[in-house]
Design a protein around this motif. Structure first.
Motif, PDB file in Angstrom:
ATOM      1  N   GLY A   1      -2.595  -0.073   8.919  1.00  0.00           N
ATOM      2  CA  GLY A   1      -2.122   0.439   9.778  1.00  0.00           C
ATOM      3  C   GLY A   1      -2.893   1.270  10.726  1.00  0.00           C
ATOM      4  N   ASP A   2      -2.382   1.379  12.179  1.00  0.00           N
ATOM      5  CA  ASP A   2      -3.074   2.049  12.853  1.00  0.00           C
ATOM      6  C   ASP A   2      -3.709   3.523  12.693  1.00  0.00           C
ATOM      7  N   ASP A   3      -3.050   4.071  11.725  1.00  0.00           N
ATOM      8  CA  ASP A   3      -3.513   5.564  11.329  1.00  0.00           C
ATOM      9  C   ASP A   3      -4.383   5.593  10.331  1.00  0.00           C
ATOM     10  N   ASP A   4      -5.180   4.412  10.089  1.00  0.00           N
ATOM     11  CA  ASP A   4      -6.299   4.330   8.842  1.00  0.00           C
ATOM     12  C   ASP A   4      -7.339   4.960   9.281  1.00  0.00           C
ATOM     13  N   ASP A   5      -7.833   6.269   8.478  1.00  0.00           N
ATOM     14  CA  ASP A   5      -8.769   7.059   8.871  1.00  0.00           C
ATOM     15  C   ASP A   5     -10.129   6.835   8.268  1.00  0.00           C
TER      16      ASP A   5
ATOM     17  N   PHE B   1      -2.980  -8.298  10.183  1.00  0.00           N
ATOM     18  CA  PHE B   1      -1.600  -8.592  10.955  1.00  0.00           C
ATOM     19  C   PHE B   1      -0.838  -7.511  11.331  1.00  0.00           C
ATOM     20  N   LEU B   2      -1.516  -6.229  10.843  1.00  0.00           N
ATOM     21  CA  LEU B   2      -0.801  -4.810  11.071  1.00  0.00           C
ATOM     22  C   LEU B   2      -1.286  -4.210  12.216  1.00  0.00           C
ATOM     23  N   LEU B   3      -2.637  -4.960  12.814  1.00  0.00           N
ATOM     24  CA  LEU B   3      -3.126  -4.354  14.150  1.00  0.00           C
ATOM     25  C   LEU B   3      -1.998  -4.019  15.294  1.00  0.00           C
ATOM     26  N   GLY B   4      -1.994  -2.946  15.658  1.00  0.00           N
ATOM     27  CA  GLY B   4      -0.837  -2.494  16.774  1.00  0.00           C
ATOM     28  C   GLY B   4      -1.407  -1.988  18.104  1.00  0.00           C
TER      29      GLY B   4
ATOM     30  N   ALA C   1       8.814  -0.358   6.773  1.00  0.00           N
ATOM     31  CA  ALA C   1       8.913   0.108   5.459  1.00  0.00           C
ATOM     32  C   ALA C   1       7.463   0.351   5.003  1.00  0.00           C
ATOM     33  N   PHE C   2       6.720  -0.684   5.008  1.00  0.00           N
ATOM     34  CA  PHE C   2       5.157  -0.437   4.599  1.00  0.00           C
ATOM     35  C   PHE C   2       4.491   0.488   5.327  1.00  0.00           C
ATOM     36  N   LEU C   3       4.596   0.756   6.658  1.00  0.00           N
ATOM     37  CA  LEU C   3       4.091   1.747   7.253  1.00  0.00           C
ATOM     38  C   LEU C   3       4.428   2.990   6.942  1.00  0.00           C
ATOM     39  N   ALA C   4       5.565   3.261   6.560  1.00  0.00           N
ATOM     40  CA  ALA C   4       6.179   4.382   6.130  1.00  0.00           C
ATOM     41  C   ALA C   4       5.419   5.125   4.845  1.00  0.00           C
ATOM     42  N   GLN C   5       5.032   4.125   4.123  1.00  0.00           N
ATOM     43  CA  GLN C   5       4.198   4.510   3.044  1.00  0.00           C
ATOM     44  C   GLN C   5       3.055   5.525   3.265  1.00  0.00           C
TER      45      GLN C   5
ATOM     46  N   ALA D   1      -2.803   6.153   0.760  1.00  0.00           N
ATOM     47  CA  ALA D   1      -3.202   5.637  -0.619  1.00  0.00           C
ATOM     48  C   ALA D   1      -2.276   4.854  -1.121  1.00  0.00           C
ATOM     49  N   ALA D   2      -0.828   4.633  -0.809  1.00  0.00           N
ATOM     50  CA  ALA D   2      -0.093   3.575  -1.552  1.00  0.00           C
ATOM     51  C   ALA D   2      -0.383   1.994  -0.566  1.00  0.00           C
ATOM     52  N   ARG D   3      -0.774   2.294   0.714  1.00  0.00           N
ATOM     53  CA  ARG D   3      -0.961   1.077   1.498  1.00  0.00           C
ATOM     54  C   ARG D   3      -2.505   0.597   1.176  1.00  0.00           C
ATOM     55  N   HIS D   4      -3.386   1.430   0.829  1.00  0.00           N
ATOM     56  CA  HIS D   4      -4.423   0.959   0.204  1.00  0.00           C
ATOM     57  C   HIS D   4      -4.436   0.203  -1.076  1.00  0.00           C
ATOM     58  N   ALA D   5      -3.703   0.741  -2.180  1.00  0.00           N
ATOM     59  CA  ALA D   5      -3.416   0.143  -3.243  1.00  0.00           C
ATOM     60  C   ALA D   5      -2.742  -1.428  -2.973  1.00  0.00           C
TER      61      ALA D   5
END
Length: 246
Positions: free
Chosen positions: A48-52, A82-85, A140-144, A147-151
């Motif tokens: 996601g684009d909020d990856d820090d 595919f989530l590049l936004g 739904a995925f980006l709302a997680q 840490a959950a998305r990395h996992a």
């Protein structure tokens, strides 16, 4: 002026040398280039684009500097990122390209693709692709939490490695993960082009084709963690090359 095409860098914190080579490429070879086209899988995973993460920050900063210096940036999404936004594109000053993008290259129309949609024998992957490209799934995925998305990304990578090993064991990997020739011809006819440029398969080559009695060409970009592959359009002359990785 030159235009550069690359794909399948699979940038990841576990491959710092690849990231270093890419940053050097942006600062040197891309300096003064008219445009850089990245045809998917810039990152091994993009959550996601909020990856820090430090990797996400450093790569975006370098791309933004390249763009500010005058090199136009164009990015296609791959099967890994595919989530590049739009926030990513805005930060680096790039244009996000659709899955099928026609440009003028070496004086004639060329179709740009990541290449995964040409691997039509891989039905299991195409089903997964349809799932994760669904807007409801992505929302739904980006709302997680991050840490959950990395996992999830790590589990998906491990599952992919296990599947690839299984395909190797049954001698199916080369066939299933390569393009289907009939679909290559079909998509080039659909877009009215005689040149196709794509990545994904990690099999760099220039393939001569014939479509409806006319000469055509399919150019495949290689990856970066083994070969640092790129295509250069220099005043209408195309050169596919690779530098040793690492």
């Amino acid at each position: 002026m030159s235009r550069l095409f690359i794909s399948d860098l699979h940038l990841d914190a576990g491959r710092p040398q690849t990231t270093a080579q890419f940053l050097d490429f942006l600062a040197a070879e891309c300096r003064g280039a008219e445009a850089l086209y990245i045809l998917g899988d810039l990152f091994e995973a993009w959550i996601g684009d909020d990856d820090d993460s430090a990797l996400a920050e450093s790569v975006q900063d370098a791309l933004a500097i390249c763009s500010a210096a005058g090199t136009r940036l164009f990015v296609q999404r791959g099967n890994r990122d595919f989530l590049l936004g739009p926030a990513f594109a805005a930060r680096i000053g790039a244009q996000l390209l659709p899955d099928f993008a026609v440009i003028t290259c070496a004086g004639e129309p060329a179709l740009l693709m990541h290449g995964d949609l040409l691997c039509t024998q891989d039905s299991e992957y195409l089903a997964f692709r349809a799932q994760v490209r669904d807007p409801a799934w992505q929302s739904a995925f980006l709302a997680q939490p991050l840490a959950a998305r990395h996992a999830f990304a790590e589990r998906a990578r491990q599952a992919s490695q296990i599947r690839q090993q299984g395909l190797k064991d049954t001698s199916q990997l080369e066939t299933i993960t390569d393009v289907t020739p009939a679909d290559v011809v079909s998509v080039m006819r659909r877009y009215g082009v005689r040149r196709l440029i794509h990545g994904h398969t990690h099999r760099p080559a220039r393939h001569a084709l014939e479509i409806d009695g006319m000469p055509a060409e399919r150019i495949v970009l290689g990856d970066w963690y083994t070969q640092e592959s790129r295509l250069r359009d220099e005043n209408g002359r195309l050169e596919l090359s690779a530098a040793p990785a690492g």
